[in-house]
Design a protein around this motif. Structure first.
Motif, PDB file in Angstrom:
ATOM      1  N   SER A  11     -21.241   0.106  11.034  1.00  0.00           N
ATOM      2  CA  SER A  11     -20.780   1.023   9.470  1.00  0.00           C
ATOM      3  C   SER A  11     -19.742   1.778   9.017  1.00  0.00           C
ATOM      4  O   SER A  11     -19.590   2.717  10.103  1.00  0.00           O
ATOM      5  CB  SER A  11     -22.841   1.874   8.964  1.00  0.00           C
ATOM      6  N   ALA A  12     -19.881   1.781   8.275  1.00  0.00           N
ATOM      7  CA  ALA A  12     -18.605   2.590   7.571  1.00  0.00           C
ATOM      8  C   ALA A  12     -18.778   3.818   7.539  1.00  0.00           C
ATOM      9  O   ALA A  12     -18.386   5.607   7.907  1.00  0.00           O
ATOM     10  CB  ALA A  12     -18.453   2.429   6.352  1.00  0.00           C
ATOM     11  N   SER A  13     -20.317   3.898   7.128  1.00  0.00           N
ATOM     12  CA  SER A  13     -21.054   5.309   7.329  1.00  0.00           C
ATOM     13  C   SER A  13     -20.905   6.377   8.714  1.00  0.00           C
ATOM     14  O   SER A  13     -20.926   7.410   9.264  1.00  0.00           O
ATOM     15  CB  SER A  13     -22.131   5.624   6.595  1.00  0.00           C
ATOM     16  N   LEU A  14     -20.887   5.426   9.285  1.00  0.00           N
ATOM     17  CA  LEU A  14     -21.102   5.563  11.234  1.00  0.00           C
ATOM     18  C   LEU A  14     -19.561   6.099  11.048  1.00  0.00           C
ATOM     19  O   LEU A  14     -19.255   7.478  12.504  1.00  0.00           O
ATOM     20  CB  LEU A  14     -21.343   4.437  12.271  1.00  0.00           C
ATOM     21  N   PHE A  19     -16.221  10.969  12.792  1.00  0.00           N
ATOM     22  CA  PHE A  19     -14.947  11.739  12.469  1.00  0.00           C
ATOM     23  C   PHE A  19     -15.796  13.287  12.387  1.00  0.00           C
ATOM     24  O   PHE A  19     -15.224  14.026  12.239  1.00  0.00           O
ATOM     25  CB  PHE A  19     -14.422  11.131  10.987  1.00  0.00           C
ATOM     26  N   LEU A  20     -16.694  13.076  11.322  1.00  0.00           N
ATOM     27  CA  LEU A  20     -17.366  14.929  11.017  1.00  0.00           C
ATOM     28  C   LEU A  20     -18.085  15.265  12.502  1.00  0.00           C
ATOM     29  O   LEU A  20     -18.109  16.403  12.238  1.00  0.00           O
ATOM     30  CB  LEU A  20     -18.795  14.498  10.027  1.00  0.00           C
ATOM     31  N   SER A 152     -12.535   6.202  13.677  1.00  0.00           N
ATOM     32  CA  SER A 152     -12.763   7.528  13.200  1.00  0.00           C
ATOM     33  C   SER A 152     -12.329   8.554  12.759  1.00  0.00           C
ATOM     34  O   SER A 152     -12.125  10.090  12.818  1.00  0.00           O
ATOM     35  CB  SER A 152     -14.318   8.007  13.527  1.00  0.00           C
ATOM     36  N   LEU A 153     -10.748   8.066  12.294  1.00  0.00           N
ATOM     37  CA  LEU A 153      -9.788   9.084  12.208  1.00  0.00           C
ATOM     38  C   LEU A 153      -9.582   9.269  11.037  1.00  0.00           C
ATOM     39  O   LEU A 153      -9.287   8.028  10.362  1.00  0.00           O
ATOM     40  CB  LEU A 153      -8.452   8.485  12.994  1.00  0.00           C
ATOM     41  N   CYS A 154      -8.622  10.283   9.778  1.00  0.00           N
ATOM     42  CA  CYS A 154      -8.731  10.584   8.781  1.00  0.00           C
ATOM     43  C   CYS A 154      -7.192  10.370   8.653  1.00  0.00           C
ATOM     44  O   CYS A 154      -6.455  10.803   9.484  1.00  0.00           O
ATOM     45  CB  CYS A 154      -9.074  11.428   8.387  1.00  0.00           C
ATOM     46  N   ARG A 164     -12.220  19.689   7.120  1.00  0.00           N
ATOM     47  CA  ARG A 164     -12.404  21.901   7.852  1.00  0.00           C
ATOM     48  C   ARG A 164     -13.113  21.996   7.309  1.00  0.00           C
ATOM     49  O   ARG A 164     -14.113  23.819   8.014  1.00  0.00           O
ATOM     50  CB  ARG A 164     -10.656  21.705   8.442  1.00  0.00           C
ATOM     51  N   TYR A 165     -12.606  22.642   6.129  1.00  0.00           N
ATOM     52  CA  TYR A 165     -12.929  23.629   5.681  1.00  0.00           C
ATOM     53  C   TYR A 165     -13.708  24.181   5.285  1.00  0.00           C
ATOM     54  O   TYR A 165     -15.454  24.657   4.989  1.00  0.00           O
ATOM     55  CB  TYR A 165     -12.549  23.499   3.861  1.00  0.00           C
ATOM     56  N   THR A 166     -14.931  22.482   4.521  1.00  0.00           N
ATOM     57  CA  THR A 166     -16.577  22.453   4.200  1.00  0.00           C
ATOM     58  C   THR A 166     -17.327  21.984   6.095  1.00  0.00           C
ATOM     59  O   THR A 166     -18.227  23.048   5.426  1.00  0.00           O
ATOM     60  CB  THR A 166     -16.527  20.685   4.196  1.00  0.00           C
TER      61      THR A 166
END
Length: 195
Positions: A11-14, A19-20, A152-154, A164-166
């Motif tokens: 999925s897109a969530s994966l 990324f996370l 999975s690159l932004c 990154r902050y989060t």
């Protein structure tokens, strides 16, 4: 630990979770376990949950995986303005023994400009009995197909900076909450369920 609550495989969530994962590893987390509920669906909650037989035979292993996590990120797509059944089911299956007093981050995923409704829903009702401590920040992957590519690159520097902050905040919350989990009487036998 990152929970991918989409019930679709690959999925897109994966993609967002991968990324996370990179963000988490660069923010001080030593490792990052991804549980993809699209690939490994969990049985729906029922009263035989603690029997550990039949469809619950894998539950002790899942509980160990979740207990080993220092923080939890729950990535859920927005389906019809709601969190997925898999997201709610995961939170119902976990108790304070697995999630209690751990830092939690919610991430919404939308193919359009939405994604906030699952976060509001899970903040309202997702932690009552498992005692997960959601941090005040969240991430919303809007227009996900152009935001996060197949690798999975932004492709959005402001969003990458925000993530990154989060993630850095999540790491700090995870460290700050560790002593709470070590207190005598935590998790509580007397007060296992929230009010």
């Amino acid at each position: 630990m990152i929970i991918v609550a989409s019930q679709r495989p690959e999925s897109a969530s994966l993609r967002c979770a991968r990324f996370l994962e990179r963000q988490a590893l660069s923010s001080g987390f030593a490792d990052c376990d991804i549980l993809d509920l699209g690939k490994t669906p969990l049985p729906l909650w029922d009263t035989d949950l603690d029997s550990h037989v039949g469809h619950w035979s894998d539950m002790p292993d899942l509980r160990q995986r979740v207990q080993a996590a220092h923080a939890v990120i729950l990535v859920t797509p927005e389906w019809h303005g709601m969190a997925t059944p898999a997201a709610k089911n995961f939170l119902m299956l976990c108790t304070q023994h697995e999630l209690g007093h751990k830092a939690g981050l919610l991430a919404g995923v939308s193919a359009a400009d939405n994604g906030v409704y699952p976060i509001a829903e899970l903040r309202m009702s997702g932690t009552k009995n498992n005692h997960l401590c959601l941090i005040p920040e969240q991430l919303i992957f809007r227009q996900v197909d152009s935001l996060i590519d197949a690798d999975s690159l932004c492709h959005d520097e402001p969003f990458e900076a925000r993530s990154r902050y989060t993630m850095s905040l999540l790491a700090h919350y995870a460290r700050a909450l560790t002593p709470i989990r070590d207190l005598p009487g935590v998790p509580s036998r007397s007060f296992a369920f929230g009010m």
